[in-house]
Design a protein around this motif. Structure first.
Motif, PDB file in Angstrom:
ATOM      1  N   ARG A 168       0.823  -1.207   0.000  1.00 27.86           N
ATOM      2  CA  ARG A 168       0.000   0.000   0.000  1.00 27.86           C
ATOM      3  C   ARG A 168       0.860   1.260   0.000  1.00 27.86           C
ATOM      4  O   ARG A 168       0.434   2.315  -0.485  1.00 27.86           O
ATOM      5  CB  ARG A 168      -0.937  -0.020   1.211  1.00 27.86           C
ATOM      6  N   GLU A 169       2.094   1.155   0.510  1.00 30.42           N
ATOM      7  CA  GLU A 169       2.975   2.317   0.572  1.00 30.42           C
ATOM      8  C   GLU A 169       3.387   2.822  -0.812  1.00 30.42           C
ATOM      9  O   GLU A 169       3.875   3.954  -0.952  1.00 30.42           O
ATOM     10  CB  GLU A 169       4.227   1.991   1.395  1.00 30.42           C
ATOM     11  N   LEU A 170       3.169   2.008  -1.854  1.00 31.89           N
ATOM     12  CA  LEU A 170       3.512   2.437  -3.209  1.00 31.89           C
ATOM     13  C   LEU A 170       2.453   3.358  -3.806  1.00 31.89           C
ATOM     14  O   LEU A 170       2.646   3.901  -4.892  1.00 31.89           O
ATOM     15  CB  LEU A 170       3.719   1.218  -4.110  1.00 31.89           C
ATOM     16  N   VAL A 171       1.308   3.501  -3.117  1.00 35.97           N
ATOM     17  CA  VAL A 171       0.295   4.470  -3.537  1.00 35.97           C
ATOM     18  C   VAL A 171       0.664   5.807  -2.894  1.00 35.97           C
ATOM     19  O   VAL A 171       0.534   5.985  -1.688  1.00 35.97           O
ATOM     20  CB  VAL A 171      -1.116   4.033  -3.111  1.00 35.97           C
ATOM     21  N   LYS A 172       1.127   6.757  -3.726  1.00 37.62           N
ATOM     22  CA  LYS A 172       1.704   7.997  -3.212  1.00 37.62           C
ATOM     23  C   LYS A 172       0.739   9.178  -3.173  1.00 37.62           C
ATOM     24  O   LYS A 172       1.041  10.194  -2.551  1.00 37.62           O
ATOM     25  CB  LYS A 172       2.939   8.372  -4.053  1.00 37.62           C
ATOM     26  N   GLY A 173      -0.413   9.046  -3.822  1.00 36.35           N
ATOM     27  CA  GLY A 173      -1.338  10.162  -3.790  1.00 36.35           C
ATOM     28  C   GLY A 173      -2.464   9.977  -4.785  1.00 36.35           C
ATOM     29  O   GLY A 173      -2.586   8.946  -5.452  1.00 36.35           O
ATOM     30  N   GLY A 174      -3.314  11.005  -4.846  1.00 33.94           N
ATOM     31  CA  GLY A 174      -4.410  11.014  -5.801  1.00 33.94           C
ATOM     32  C   GLY A 174      -5.677  10.352  -5.321  1.00 33.94           C
ATOM     33  O   GLY A 174      -6.602  10.135  -6.116  1.00 33.94           O
ATOM     34  N   LEU A 175      -5.755  10.049  -4.038  1.00 36.53           N
ATOM     35  CA  LEU A 175      -6.936   9.366  -3.511  1.00 36.53           C
ATOM     36  C   LEU A 175      -8.019  10.362  -3.132  1.00 36.53           C
ATOM     37  O   LEU A 175      -7.732  11.457  -2.626  1.00 36.53           O
ATOM     38  CB  LEU A 175      -6.562   8.542  -2.276  1.00 36.53           C
ATOM     39  N   PRO A 176      -9.274   9.998  -3.309  1.00 36.89           N
ATOM     40  CA  PRO A 176     -10.369  10.850  -2.809  1.00 36.89           C
ATOM     41  C   PRO A 176     -10.332  10.919  -1.285  1.00 36.89           C
ATOM     42  O   PRO A 176      -9.741  10.063  -0.609  1.00 36.89           O
ATOM     43  CB  PRO A 176     -11.627  10.129  -3.294  1.00 36.89           C
ATOM     44  N   ASP A 177     -10.979  11.935  -0.725  1.00 33.84           N
ATOM     45  CA  ASP A 177     -11.058  12.061   0.725  1.00 33.84           C
ATOM     46  C   ASP A 177     -11.734  10.837   1.332  1.00 33.84           C
ATOM     47  O   ASP A 177     -12.738  10.339   0.816  1.00 33.84           O
ATOM     48  CB  ASP A 177     -11.851  13.316   1.105  1.00 33.84           C
ATOM     49  N   GLU A 184     -14.004   9.129  -8.615  1.00 34.37           N
ATOM     50  CA  GLU A 184     -12.903   9.112  -9.565  1.00 34.37           C
ATOM     51  C   GLU A 184     -11.633   9.480  -8.812  1.00 34.37           C
ATOM     52  O   GLU A 184     -11.675  10.071  -7.737  1.00 34.37           O
ATOM     53  CB  GLU A 184     -13.141  10.066 -10.731  1.00 34.37           C
ATOM     54  N   ALA A 185     -10.494   9.103  -9.394  1.00 35.54           N
ATOM     55  CA  ALA A 185      -9.219   9.371  -8.728  1.00 35.54           C
ATOM     56  C   ALA A 185      -8.123   9.526  -9.768  1.00 35.54           C
ATOM     57  O   ALA A 185      -8.234   9.016 -10.889  1.00 35.54           O
ATOM     58  CB  ALA A 185      -8.876   8.242  -7.757  1.00 35.54           C
TER      59      ALA A 185
END
Length: 469
Positions: free
Chosen positions: A380-389, A412-413
């Protein structure tokens, strides 16, 4: 492999018990023990299965039930031995399969000639076995084997309330030996059991012996032992009984221990335990907490989040994409007379399950089995950003080669992933419908890879696989 499975199907349909099939029992995968090896294939167990009464309830048509699971693309079921049984109406469950009608309960112990069992019929003789029960149990395993379904054989369960203890064959009011003149909270102990420990040992040895030849099997010592006075010393003792019995038989099946509702850190595990099961495990933090055990982490019961599919789908996808190896939704649409899983239960049922939900679980199973997941780890640490709140995300990865991501929340993301340079195939999967977008190649030059999701609600999954050079 296909030839062997064809043989198994014909053997089971002919009523054979699959002895001497030369198939190794379900085991931990030697390359990655967070997953199973079953009949030569890396396997994750995913199901939405009935409420554990398929064998002990004489009225339940388990052949139709197992056929339904197989048609729905699921590969696991959980069944209770009969050391525990429930009264009708327990836990507000409508048409509970663990609550047989009067006179329709069957268990390992034979009936005597003495009238007076609390739910119809004669009392039990704790020194004799019911051969009809063992024929039914073995036919259940044989039928499951034909369909490639792994059975969790749950040996014991605590007595949550006096209503369940009143129906147990172990209660002195229900057996001719007069054993069990103890509080329900003392039954599963090593020192306060009132003579029942020998009964537990004998039943364990008998079941393990009868089921020795089945490969589609693992044992769970006790359901929810964190209730009803069950001691850890007693659980470890039963594990020792299983191990010793199988050593004499020359076989070895996996053993599960049910650890907690939600999450907990496993400490001082018994060396024979290979599966650590949790209930209601969302968020799936317990996987990361116990990943260093290098064993299977499972979520083998869900519920108490209403009857809607959404939470249970999210729980399953999140748990498997966090690195879990087993997910079993408790499906109340399977009842006597509705063994095809179409019963429409009341709105206050303590859980869900239905044909559409099982199709959602088939999508999950197909998704994870489309990867070489034995080579993957939680990432999961490889997801660095762009997630919805307030979104929830889980990911498995073999960095640089394959990535499996699940996202719940938002519509959407713009995902930002730490992925090495290369050409990748990108495919989006809708967990609710099973629909997939066409796989598209993406050339990544290095740094963070930004991927725009299609519109979704409320969840979406990503299959990202590096193209072969």
């Amino acid at each position: 492999m296909k030839t062997m499975l064809t043989f198994l199907a014909s053997a089971a349909s002919a009523g054979h018990l699959l002895a001497a099939t030369a198939l190794a029992p379900l085991s931990l995968h030697p390359e990655n023990p967070h997953y199973f090896l079953f009949r030569g294939q890396p396997t994750v167990l995913i199901t939405s299965a009935e409420h554990y009464g398929a064998v002990l309830n004489r009225d339940f048509n388990y052949v139709k039930y197992l056929h339904t699971l197989a048609q729905d693309g699921l590969n696991n079921t959980r069944t209770f031995s009969g050391a525990y049984v429930e009264p009708q109406g327990a836990f507000n469950i409508e048409r509970n399969t663990l609550a047989p009608a009067p006179g329709r309960f069957i268990c390992p112990w034979a009936r005597s000639d003495v009238p007076g069992y609390a739910n119809g019929g004669t009392k039990f003789d704790l020194h004799r076995w019911d051969e009809d029960y063992f024929r039914r149990l073995k036919d259940f395993l044989a039928t499951a084997s034909r369909y490639g379904i792994v059975v969790e054989m749950n040996l014991f369960c605590p007595f949550y309330e006096e209503a369940q203890w009143r129906l147990s064959p172990q209660n002195a009011i229900n057996n001719i030996q007069g054993l069990g003149t103890v509080p329900r909270t003392n039954v599963y102990t090593l020192d306060k059991h009132g003579g029942l420990l020998a009964v537990h040992e004998a039943m364990t040895r008998k079941i393990v012996t009868e089921l020795k030849d089945f490969d589609n099997l693992y044992y769970e010592i006790c359901n929810e032992p964190y209730f009803g006075g069950v001691t850890m010393a007693w659980q470890k003792h039963i594990a020792d009984v299983i191990v010793a019995t199988e050593k004499e038989l020359g076989v070895r099946h996996l053993i599960s221990m049910n650890i907690a509702n939600g999450k907990a850190k496993v400490t001082d595990p018994h060396p024979a335990i290979s599966i650590f099961n949790f209930h209601y495990a969302f968020p799936p933090d317990t996987v990361a907490m116990n990943y260093d055990l290098n064993k299977i982490i499972g979520d083998n019961e869900t519920g108490f989040k209403g009857t809607n599919d959404t939470h249970y789908r999210m729980e399953g996808w999140a748990f498997i994409l966090a690195g879990g190896g087993l997910y079993n939704n408790l499906d109340y649409s399977f009842t006597v007379g509705f063994e095809d899983g179409t019963f429409a239960y009341h709105a206050k049922q303590p859980g869900g399950g239905n044909p559409d939900f099982r199709r959602q679980m088939r999508t999950l199973s197909q998704f994870i089995h489309s990867f070489d997941f034995v080579k993957m780890r939680p990432a999961r640490e490889l997801v660095k950003g762009g997630l919805p709140d307030k979104a929830h995300v889980q990911m498995l990865a073999e960095p640089g080669r394959q990535y499996a991501l699940y996202l719940f929340g938002g519509k959407e993301a713009q995902l930002q992933l730490d992925v090495p340079a290369g050409t990748y195939s990108v495919q989006w999967v809708y967990p609710r419908t099973g629909q997939k977008t066409p796989a598209q190649p993406v050339r990544h030059e290095g740094g963070l890879l930004t991927l725009a999701t299609p519109a979704y609600e409320p969840d979406i999954a990503l299959r990202l696989v590096r193209a072969q050079p």
